[in-house]
Scaffold this motif. Structure first.
Motif, mmCIF file in Angstrom:
data_model
loop_
_atom_site.group_PDB
_atom_site.id
_atom_site.type_symbol
_atom_site.label_atom_id
_atom_site.label_comp_id
_atom_site.label_asym_id
_atom_site.label_seq_id
_atom_site.Cartn_x
_atom_site.Cartn_y
_atom_site.Cartn_z
ATOM 1 N N GLN A 21 -6.050 97.598 -56.593
ATOM 2 C CA GLN A 21 -6.367 97.503 -57.818
ATOM 3 C C GLN A 21 -5.017 97.591 -58.777
ATOM 4 O O GLN A 21 -4.389 98.584 -59.037
ATOM 5 C CB GLN A 21 -7.450 98.617 -58.301
ATOM 6 N N HIS A 22 -4.407 96.573 -59.213
ATOM 7 C CA HIS A 22 -3.161 96.525 -60.175
ATOM 8 C C HIS A 22 -3.386 96.096 -61.485
ATOM 9 O O HIS A 22 -2.647 95.269 -62.095
ATOM 10 C CB HIS A 22 -2.546 95.590 -59.457
ATOM 11 N N GLY A 23 -4.380 96.918 -62.087
ATOM 12 C CA GLY A 23 -4.676 96.554 -63.772
ATOM 13 C C GLY A 23 -5.441 95.426 -63.835
ATOM 14 O O GLY A 23 -6.009 94.926 -63.015
ATOM 15 N N LEU A 24 -5.506 94.871 -64.963
ATOM 16 C CA LEU A 24 -6.043 93.568 -65.186
ATOM 17 C C LEU A 24 -5.411 92.487 -64.578
ATOM 18 O O LEU A 24 -4.795 91.602 -65.308
ATOM 19 C CB LEU A 24 -6.318 93.338 -66.847
ATOM 20 N N GLU B 88 1.859 123.334 -66.249
ATOM 21 C CA GLU B 88 2.509 122.313 -65.875
ATOM 22 C C GLU B 88 3.618 122.926 -64.871
ATOM 23 O O GLU B 88 4.181 124.033 -64.979
ATOM 24 C CB GLU B 88 3.424 121.666 -66.903
ATOM 25 N N VAL B 89 3.718 122.146 -63.593
ATOM 26 C CA VAL B 89 4.309 122.698 -62.609
ATOM 27 C C VAL B 89 5.656 121.528 -62.207
ATOM 28 O O VAL B 89 6.574 121.865 -61.644
ATOM 29 C CB VAL B 89 3.578 122.848 -61.334
ATOM 30 N N ALA B 90 5.450 120.251 -62.843
ATOM 31 C CA ALA B 90 6.402 119.228 -62.639
ATOM 32 C C ALA B 90 6.570 118.038 -63.666
ATOM 33 O O ALA B 90 5.304 118.093 -64.311
ATOM 34 C CB ALA B 90 6.632 118.704 -61.166
ATOM 35 N N ALA B 91 7.495 117.936 -64.033
ATOM 36 C CA ALA B 91 7.429 116.560 -65.105
ATOM 37 C C ALA B 91 8.432 115.644 -64.502
ATOM 38 O O ALA B 91 9.663 115.928 -64.428
ATOM 39 C CB ALA B 91 7.847 117.065 -66.269
ATOM 40 N N TRP B 92 8.377 114.375 -64.534
ATOM 41 C CA TRP B 92 9.133 113.409 -64.186
ATOM 42 C C TRP B 92 8.778 111.968 -64.719
ATOM 43 O O TRP B 92 7.839 111.891 -65.245
ATOM 44 C CB TRP B 92 9.301 113.463 -62.683
ATOM 45 N N SER B 93 9.909 110.953 -64.464
ATOM 46 C CA SER B 93 9.629 109.768 -64.781
ATOM 47 C C SER B 93 9.922 108.590 -63.645
ATOM 48 O O SER B 93 10.505 109.110 -62.664
ATOM 49 C CB SER B 93 10.361 109.368 -66.157
ATOM 50 N N ALA B 94 9.258 107.525 -63.949
ATOM 51 C CA ALA B 94 9.455 106.413 -62.904
ATOM 52 C C ALA B 94 9.982 105.221 -63.595
ATOM 53 O O ALA B 94 9.749 105.108 -64.871
ATOM 54 C CB ALA B 94 8.362 106.144 -62.175
ATOM 55 N N GLN B 95 10.685 104.228 -62.870
ATOM 56 C CA GLN B 95 11.217 103.082 -63.411
ATOM 57 C C GLN B 95 10.686 101.889 -62.651
ATOM 58 O O GLN B 95 10.875 102.046 -61.477
ATOM 59 C CB GLN B 95 12.837 103.004 -63.353
ATOM 60 N N ASP B 96 10.225 101.038 -63.154
ATOM 61 C CA ASP B 96 9.423 99.828 -62.381
ATOM 62 C C ASP B 96 10.015 98.367 -62.860
ATOM 63 O O ASP B 96 10.314 98.190 -64.140
ATOM 64 C CB ASP B 96 7.995 99.800 -62.386
ATOM 65 N N CYS B 97 10.271 97.364 -61.930
ATOM 66 C CA CYS B 97 10.644 96.276 -62.136
ATOM 67 C C CYS B 97 9.390 95.316 -62.530
ATOM 68 O O CYS B 97 8.522 95.418 -61.585
ATOM 69 C CB CYS B 97 11.427 95.416 -60.921
ATOM 70 N N MET B 98 9.348 94.742 -63.598
ATOM 71 C CA MET B 98 8.261 93.648 -64.123
ATOM 72 C C MET B 98 8.751 92.229 -64.175
ATOM 73 O O MET B 98 9.697 92.055 -64.791
ATOM 74 C CB MET B 98 7.908 94.127 -65.494
ATOM 75 N N THR B 99 8.243 91.360 -63.367
ATOM 76 C CA THR B 99 8.256 89.939 -63.283
ATOM 77 C C THR B 99 7.934 89.273 -64.496
ATOM 78 O O THR B 99 7.006 89.767 -65.102
ATOM 79 C CB THR B 99 7.807 89.539 -62.010
ATOM 80 N N LEU B 100 7.992 87.946 -64.329
ATOM 81 C CA LEU B 100 7.593 87.197 -65.271
ATOM 82 C C LEU B 100 6.122 86.804 -65.497
ATOM 83 O O LEU B 100 5.432 86.637 -66.467
ATOM 84 C CB LEU B 100 8.388 85.783 -65.465
ATOM 85 N N GLY C 176 10.274 93.607 -57.881
ATOM 86 C CA GLY C 176 9.312 93.330 -58.914
ATOM 87 C C GLY C 176 7.903 93.939 -58.689
ATOM 88 O O GLY C 176 7.026 93.296 -58.745
ATOM 89 N N PHE C 177 7.865 95.088 -58.197
ATOM 90 C CA PHE C 177 6.603 95.638 -57.490
ATOM 91 C C PHE C 177 5.762 96.110 -58.902
ATOM 92 O O PHE C 177 4.610 96.539 -58.382
ATOM 93 C CB PHE C 177 6.756 96.912 -56.779
ATOM 94 N N GLN C 178 6.069 95.925 -60.026
ATOM 95 C CA GLN C 178 4.939 95.933 -61.150
ATOM 96 C C GLN C 178 3.976 97.395 -61.137
ATOM 97 O O GLN C 178 3.165 97.358 -61.607
ATOM 98 C CB GLN C 178 4.261 94.930 -61.081
ATOM 99 N N LYS C 179 4.858 98.436 -60.772
ATOM 100 C CA LYS C 179 4.383 99.915 -60.858
ATOM 101 C C LYS C 179 3.625 99.927 -59.750
ATOM 102 O O LYS C 179 2.595 101.226 -59.837
ATOM 103 C CB LYS C 179 3.493 99.960 -62.318
ATOM 104 N N TRP C 180 3.374 99.224 -58.698
ATOM 105 C CA TRP C 180 2.390 99.291 -57.575
ATOM 106 C C TRP C 180 3.277 99.411 -56.359
ATOM 107 O O TRP C 180 3.171 98.499 -55.350
ATOM 108 C CB TRP C 180 1.483 98.463 -57.668
ATOM 109 N N GLY C 181 4.160 100.212 -56.276
ATOM 110 C CA GLY C 181 5.182 100.183 -55.210
ATOM 111 C C GLY C 181 4.894 100.522 -54.043
ATOM 112 O O GLY C 181 5.573 100.138 -53.060
ATOM 113 N N MET C 182 3.713 101.278 -53.878
ATOM 114 C CA MET C 182 3.170 101.828 -52.485
ATOM 115 C C MET C 182 2.557 100.494 -51.710
ATOM 116 O O MET C 182 3.140 100.255 -50.529
ATOM 117 C CB MET C 182 2.529 102.989 -52.432
#
Length: 480
Positions: free
Chosen positions: A72-75, A301-313, A334-340
């Motif tokens: 399930q990768h968004g709409l 809160e026990v942890a805070a972090w950020s992620a970076q994702d490649c977004m394709t056209l 270009g995994f679009q936030k669905w890297g796993m």
């Protein structure tokens, strides 16, 4: 940014850098989930892969994922059917459903202790139901077990939700660690250049029959031209204790929608997505903290972090041959936030392609695809962003004076008669760097949430001292 929950609870083995000339069947560039899974499948097929990691295994985007294993990768599916037709949409759905199943199989076969948990995945909206109705219909047309509902475990009411059953989540670094022992890995071994199939590193050389770029964002600009066809986005996560129990994973489709997923006694709350280099106002973590206190006043809160994702056209990863002019080079990006799930799809597709086996799901991911109706608008926008970034480098004046920059803040100022990036730490010490990205020259922007300099064109990032954090740039910033 602090360490992710995964980093706080894992100790990965270390590996030496490459210090000689070696041969391999396949050189895999990148020691994250995509690279390690690809090397694992290649080794199982009888080939000899080597993994070349610029820093440490799992130290890139894999350590910052929310680790949802889901198709399930968004709409997405209604969009795929409309833009690409049902056959290609079916390929995407099948490949990602197979990826979820393959994780379950691999974890069971190797008895991997990685907290893998079956969990439904939900899309939700507090505003509209029609997009979710359409997505449910599209998913069911493609054979996905999807159901429309208005009932969730969320701490607020929703207008509608879409549920995918048979999905899952896990501890990504525990899983990754279980795969490492059978592989030949070299850490602190960045690839400096590639001449056909010879890879040059600072202290060694690899001669390989095939090369796989699994390094998040390809660092070679030509051929391939991936820098024209992708941008990067950042998103933010809190790990909370005492935030209630959830069975499902959730993603909001509204503009300010949130992400939720459980991990043992913790809840991961995510959101605040933005294009890299477009967060000069900051406040992403603070918004999540305010919401956490609003929904779960007793949470911690026990942890805070950020992620970076490649977004394709067009919203689909690039997985397959790197370019038409580089035989035996392959790419996964270009995994679009669905890297796993995308990492597992890439490992299976690339293994088949390297071995010359036909994979029925390959066409939809082809890096050589271009469909104007799906990509032309985004290509124009990417070009405009790059042009704006380059223009700022040469024509934008400094935005403040050194003396007026507050303690604990960064900004672009005039320094010794030149434009420079300045950060004043809490003690008043000044750190001076160039604001010209070494990748292609775009002007960097200050990200107060991460205390980093981020490129709005292609997503390279640097800490306040100028040290490289994220590619495609390959060098640190000049600093004083």
């Amino acid at each position: 940014m602090t360490d992710s929950l995964w980093v706080k609870t894992t100790e990965l083995p270390s590996y030496p850098p490459l210090r000689e000339e070696i041969r391999a069947d396949v050189a895999v560039i990148g020691g994250g989930m995509a690279g390690i899974l690809t090397a694992t499948f290649l080794a199982k097929a009888g080939l000899h892969p080597v993994v070349l990691e610029a820093e440490q295994v799992g130290s890139g985007q894999t350590k910052n994922t929310t680790a949802k294993i889901t198709s399930q990768h968004g709409l997405l599916y209604a969009h795929l059917i409309e833009q690409f037709g049902e056959d290609l949409a079916q390929q995407y759905a099948h490949a990602n459903q197979q990826a979820v199943s393959q994780y379950r199989t691999l974890i069971a076969e190797q008895d991997i202790d990685c907290a893998f948990t079956l969990s439904p995945a939900y899309l939700y909206s507090t505003l509209a139901e029609e997009p979710l109705v359409q997505e449910a219909q599209a998913a069911r047309r493609l054979g996905i077990d999807a159901s429309f509902t208005r009932h969730t475990e969320l701490p607020f009411s929703v207008r509608a939700a879409l549920r995918f059953d048979g999905q899952g989540h896990f501890h990504p670094l525990h899983f990754l660690k279980a795969l490492l022992s059978s592989l030949e890995i070299y850490e602190h071994t960045p690839v400096l250049s590639i001449d056909q199939n010879q890879l040059v590193t600072p202290h060694g050389i690899v001669n390989a029959e095939a090369v796989v770029f699994a390094c998040h964002y390809p660092f070679i600009n030509s051929p391939g031209y991936y820098f024209i066809r992708m941008h990067q986005e950042r998103s933010y996560v809190l790990a909370l204790e005492n935030a209630g129990n959830m069975e499902g994973m959730y993603l909001g489709i509204d503009e300010s929608g949130l992400s939720f997923r459980p991990y043992g006694t913790y809840l991961l709350l995510g959101g605040g997505s933005h294009r890299s280099g477009e967060n000069t106002a900051g406040g992403r973590y603070e918004r999540l903290r305010r919401l956490a206190q609003q929904y779960w006043p007793k949470s911690r809160e026990v942890a805070a972090w950020s992620a970076q994702d490649c977004m394709t056209l067009d919203g689909i990863p690039y997985i397959g041959p790197f370019s038409s002019s580089t035989p035996n080079w392959y790419v996964a990006t270009g995994f679009q936030k669905w890297g796993m799930t995308s990492s597992m799809v890439a490992a299976q597709l690339l293994t088949d392609q390297i071995l010359g086996r036909k994979n029925p799901d390959a066409a939809v991911f082809s890096p050589q695809r271009f469909k104007p109706s799906a990509s032309a608008k985004m290509l124009i926008e990417e070009t405009a962003h790059a042009t704006t970034g380059l223009t700022k480098t040469f024509f934008d004046p400094p935005r403040t004076e050194l003396e007026t920059l507050p303690i604990g803040h960064g900004g672009i100022v005039e320094y010794n008669g030149q434009k420079a990036g300045i950060y004043k730490d809490e003690k008043g010490e000044i750190f001076v760097v160039s604001v010209k990205c070494p990748h292609l020259g775009c002007q960097l922007e200050w990200n107060p949430d991460e205390k980093s300099w981020d490129c709005p064109c292609h997503g390279s990032r640097f800490d306040y001292k100028g040290n490289l954090l994220d590619n495609p740039a390959q060098t640190d910033l000049p600093h004083k």
